[in-house]
Design a protein around this motif. Structure first.
Motif, PDB file in Angstrom:
ATOM      1  N   ILE A  57       0.871  -1.178   0.000  1.00  0.00           N
ATOM      2  CA  ILE A  57       0.000   0.000   0.000  1.00  0.00           C
ATOM      3  C   ILE A  57       0.906   1.225   0.000  1.00  0.00           C
ATOM      4  O   ILE A  57       1.743   1.386   0.889  1.00  0.00           O
ATOM      5  CB  ILE A  57      -0.910   0.038   1.247  1.00  0.00           C
ATOM      6  CG1 ILE A  57      -1.916  -1.115   1.210  1.00  0.00           C
ATOM      7  CG2 ILE A  57      -1.653   1.379   1.331  1.00  0.00           C
ATOM      8  CD1 ILE A  57      -2.703  -1.284   2.510  1.00  0.00           C
ATOM      9  N   ASP A  82       0.598   4.987   0.506  1.00  0.00           N
ATOM     10  CA  ASP A  82      -0.410   5.859   1.111  1.00  0.00           C
ATOM     11  C   ASP A  82       0.118   7.294   1.194  1.00  0.00           C
ATOM     12  O   ASP A  82       1.163   7.542   1.809  1.00  0.00           O
ATOM     13  CB  ASP A  82      -0.736   5.329   2.513  1.00  0.00           C
ATOM     14  CG  ASP A  82      -1.822   6.122   3.211  1.00  0.00           C
ATOM     15  OD1 ASP A  82      -2.570   6.838   2.518  1.00  0.00           O
ATOM     16  OD2 ASP A  82      -1.925   6.030   4.445  1.00  0.00           O
ATOM     17  N   ALA A 100      -5.554   5.186   3.415  1.00  0.00           N
ATOM     18  CA  ALA A 100      -5.454   3.743   3.678  1.00  0.00           C
ATOM     19  C   ALA A 100      -6.395   3.299   4.797  1.00  0.00           C
ATOM     20  O   ALA A 100      -6.739   2.113   4.876  1.00  0.00           O
ATOM     21  CB  ALA A 100      -4.010   3.379   4.031  1.00  0.00           C
ATOM     22  N   LEU A 138      -5.245  -4.432   5.251  1.00  0.00           N
ATOM     23  CA  LEU A 138      -4.094  -3.737   5.850  1.00  0.00           C
ATOM     24  C   LEU A 138      -3.090  -4.725   6.436  1.00  0.00           C
ATOM     25  O   LEU A 138      -1.879  -4.533   6.327  1.00  0.00           O
ATOM     26  CB  LEU A 138      -4.576  -2.774   6.939  1.00  0.00           C
ATOM     27  CG  LEU A 138      -5.347  -1.532   6.481  1.00  0.00           C
ATOM     28  CD1 LEU A 138      -5.944  -0.811   7.676  1.00  0.00           C
ATOM     29  CD2 LEU A 138      -4.445  -0.592   5.693  1.00  0.00           C
ATOM     30  N   ARG A 151       2.676  -1.584   4.225  1.00  0.00           N
ATOM     31  CA  ARG A 151       2.162  -0.215   4.086  1.00  0.00           C
ATOM     32  C   ARG A 151       3.321   0.779   4.111  1.00  0.00           C
ATOM     33  O   ARG A 151       4.108   0.812   5.063  1.00  0.00           O
ATOM     34  CB  ARG A 151       1.180   0.097   5.209  1.00  0.00           C
ATOM     35  CG  ARG A 151       0.570   1.483   5.125  1.00  0.00           C
ATOM     36  CD  ARG A 151      -0.527   1.634   6.156  1.00  0.00           C
ATOM     37  NE  ARG A 151      -1.024   2.994   6.240  1.00  0.00           N
ATOM     38  CZ  ARG A 151      -1.983   3.394   7.070  1.00  0.00           C
ATOM     39  NH1 ARG A 151      -2.555   2.523   7.881  1.00  0.00           N
ATOM     40  NH2 ARG A 151      -2.386   4.647   7.101  1.00  0.00           N
TER      41      ARG A 151
END
Length: 329
Positions: free
Chosen positions: A31, A33, A150, A158, A163
């Motif tokens: 991810i 973000d 996110a 998640l 992340r």
């Protein structure tokens, strides 16, 4: 499309991704973000190009067949998810473009990379569909979720992704970059940097804007005239602002920079730290007749106006309320 070396800032994220490539510990899902225009897309492009590069280094070589395909946006193993509905990524989008495709081995590369831009637009059904793929992906699959929020993802999404949160780029780096690459004069670079708040893409957008001076002058003229405007005249001011409706947040940000200058001068009397240095006479005048509390109220009102407009509250009503608050303070 650019390599890692062309990205301004985000050194820790770049180092993390390059180390993953170097040590052959690339995750199946990431991810990225950060705010819009903060560099997520550039990082995703550079990462995917490097993964597929035939030279197998930690930078895309830009010369091999794969890199040339990627530069031309036709690398068959780098897939950008498309969605017809502008505000929604549906379960059908995920199933047809990722789930039903991921079982097919890469055409010519070591990895098959899926880039989902604006991933916060996935509805719950789409996220659940993607979750099944993230839980048991093929060894060659890498999924990159690019988002400005996110927190909207399911906890299960998640927990299964690496992340990487993009941080603000230092102002001095952005200013030097604008002056070197866009030949922006010093005063304009200062405004762009203050406006961008660490977001390189926003700074570049303003630096490239043909109507930059028009937007800036319109915002400042309105502020200077507010004391002399009667309430019935505000309707015309609202109409003037509505000309910039598509860029209204930019308009508000410029007004915020002005009032931060006023607050800064009131607190320090230091002209050298002002962004709008050419407006020093008006800033001094505003600082002398405004209280600290009044300026803070205006800055809070600007933030509230942005939130209300994003929530689709009536445009004219939001602007009139904002102007009244500024006038009263």
């Amino acid at each position: 499309m650019a390599g890692f070396q062309d990205i301004l800032g985000h050194e820790q994220i770049i180092e993390h991704l390059q180390n993953a490539i170097k040590t052959d510990k690339v995750s199946h899902a990431y991810i990225l973000d950060g705010p819009d225009m903060s560099g997520k897309k550039m990082i995703a492009d550079a990462f995917s190009m490097t993964l597929e590069c035939e030279k197998k280094g930690t930078e895309p070589c830009m010369e091999c067949h794969s890199c040339k395909q990627a530069l031309g946006k036709n690398q068959p193993d780098i897939i950008y998810l498309q969605h017809e509905k502008p505000n929604t990524i549906s379960v059908d989008d995920i199933r047809s473009q990722i789930n039903n495709d991921i079982g097919v081995k890469p055409y010519s590369s070591p990895y098959k990379v899926y880039i989902v831009d604006e991933a916060e637009k996935m509805n719950v059904q789409a996220q659940n569909a993607l979750l099944k793929t993230i839980e048991e992906p093929p060894a060659y699959a890498v999924i990159l979720l690019l988002t400005n929020n996110a927190e909207i993802f399911l906890p299960t999404i998640l927990s299964r992704c690496v992340r990487l949160s993009l941080k603000a780029v230092p102002d001095e780096k952005i200013k030097a970059y604008l002056m070197e690459n866009y030949e922006v004069p010093d005063y304009k670079a200062d405004v762009c940097v203050a406006f961008a708040q660490g977001n390189v893409g926003k700074a570049i957008e303003l630096a490239e804007s043909e109507d930059f001076n028009e937007i800036k002058n319109s915002a400042l003229q309105l502020i200077k005239r507010l004391d002399d405007i009667e309430l019935y005249e505000m309707t015309e001011a609202v109409k003037q602002i509505s000309n910039y409706k598509l860029k209204i947040n930019d308009y508000f940000d410029l007004i915020m920079i002005w009032y931060r200058d006023v607050l800064l001068y009131k607190a320090t009397a230091d002209v050298n730290k002002l962004i709008f240095k050419e407006e020093v006479y008006e800033i001094k005048k505003e600082a002398s007749r405004s209280s600290y509390g009044g300026i803070e109220n205006i800055l809070e009102a600007l933030e509230k106006a942005k939130i209300r407009l994003n929530a689709n509250v009536n445009f004219d009503l939001v602007i009139e309320l904002l102007l009244l608050t500024i006038k009263e303070n």
